[in-house]
Design a protein around this motif. Sequence first.
Motif, PDB file in Angstrom:
ATOM      1  N   ILE A 124      -8.241  -4.912  -4.611  1.00 28.43           N
ATOM      2  CA  ILE A 124      -7.158  -5.850  -4.376  1.00 28.43           C
ATOM      3  C   ILE A 124      -6.739  -6.857  -5.103  1.00 28.43           C
ATOM      4  O   ILE A 124      -5.910  -6.680  -5.813  1.00 28.43           O
ATOM      5  N   TYR A 146      -1.061 -10.550  -2.271  1.00 30.56           N
ATOM      6  CA  TYR A 146      -2.677 -10.539  -2.388  1.00 30.56           C
ATOM      7  C   TYR A 146      -3.891 -11.313  -3.396  1.00 30.56           C
ATOM      8  O   TYR A 146      -4.851 -11.500  -2.877  1.00 30.56           O
ATOM      9  N   LEU A 176      -1.764 -10.524   5.745  1.00 28.50           N
ATOM     10  CA  LEU A 176      -0.956 -10.686   4.418  1.00 28.50           C
ATOM     11  C   LEU A 176      -0.848  -8.987   4.041  1.00 28.50           C
ATOM     12  O   LEU A 176       0.207  -9.499   2.664  1.00 28.50           O
ATOM     13  N   PHE A 177      -1.806  -8.372   3.550  1.00 26.12           N
ATOM     14  CA  PHE A 177      -1.755  -7.171   3.189  1.00 26.12           C
ATOM     15  C   PHE A 177      -0.228  -6.110   3.406  1.00 26.12           C
ATOM     16  O   PHE A 177       0.026  -5.721   2.422  1.00 26.12           O
ATOM     17  N   TYR A 210     -10.353 -14.060   1.788  1.00 26.98           N
ATOM     18  CA  TYR A 210     -10.659 -13.156   2.663  1.00 26.98           C
ATOM     19  C   TYR A 210     -11.744 -12.302   1.965  1.00 26.98           C
ATOM     20  O   TYR A 210     -11.626 -10.941   1.988  1.00 26.98           O
ATOM     21  N   THR A 235      -6.254 -11.510   9.992  1.00 29.46           N
ATOM     22  CA  THR A 235      -4.897 -12.465   8.660  1.00 29.46           C
ATOM     23  C   THR A 235      -5.078 -11.625   7.434  1.00 29.46           C
ATOM     24  O   THR A 235      -4.469 -11.264   7.078  1.00 29.46           O
ATOM     25  N   PRO A 236      -5.809 -11.416   7.050  1.00 30.07           N
ATOM     26  CA  PRO A 236      -5.781 -10.185   5.767  1.00 30.07           C
ATOM     27  C   PRO A 236      -5.195  -9.293   5.630  1.00 30.07           C
ATOM     28  O   PRO A 236      -4.612  -8.768   5.161  1.00 30.07           O
ATOM     29  N   THR A 237      -5.283  -8.388   6.809  1.00 32.85           N
ATOM     30  CA  THR A 237      -4.849  -7.182   7.486  1.00 32.85           C
ATOM     31  C   THR A 237      -2.908  -7.284   7.258  1.00 32.85           C
ATOM     32  O   THR A 237      -2.283  -6.848   6.815  1.00 32.85           O
ATOM     33  N   PHE A 266     -12.055  -8.823   3.793  1.00 31.45           N
ATOM     34  CA  PHE A 266     -11.545  -7.964   3.630  1.00 31.45           C
ATOM     35  C   PHE A 266     -11.807  -6.485   3.025  1.00 31.45           C
ATOM     36  O   PHE A 266     -12.471  -6.354   2.330  1.00 31.45           O
ATOM     37  N   ILE A 315      -6.030 -12.933  -0.274  1.00 28.87           N
ATOM     38  CA  ILE A 315      -6.778 -12.366  -0.185  1.00 28.87           C
ATOM     39  C   ILE A 315      -8.272 -12.221  -0.671  1.00 28.87           C
ATOM     40  O   ILE A 315      -8.567 -12.712  -0.456  1.00 28.87           O
ATOM     41  N   LYS A 316      -7.503 -12.464  -1.652  1.00 30.30           N
ATOM     42  CA  LYS A 316      -8.719 -12.235  -2.758  1.00 30.30           C
ATOM     43  C   LYS A 316      -9.340 -13.822  -2.847  1.00 30.30           C
ATOM     44  O   LYS A 316     -10.506 -12.809  -2.218  1.00 30.30           O
TER      45      LYS A 316
END
Length: 108
Positions: free
Chosen positions: A97, A81, A61-62, A88, A57-59, A91, A84-85
Amino acid sequence: DFKKALQALEDVDVNDTYVSVYKLGLQADCNSELGKYQEALDLYLEAAEKNENELTTPTFLFKAGLVAEELKNYEEANELYTRIKGNYLNFSNAKSIDKYIARTKNRK
């Protein structure tokens, strides 16, 4: 050749949850390399949401954030971003980030 890779991926039938997520991610990668950023963004977001977890998921999303920046959609990139912060912490790019958040915040 990314066009051939896309065609090959379309023919792959995947039942495994993780492999199907990576298939979407690979299709997004190919579209991004071909300059089809909107298609890439849609596929990255689909991959990120398909089976929410701490790895894929964070990969994705990034990567979606990077493509959103290519589309000059800095607000969406910033939201991705920031998500994610906030969600996750493990990550792999978590330490950097903040620079992506700042970069997109300043370009809104």
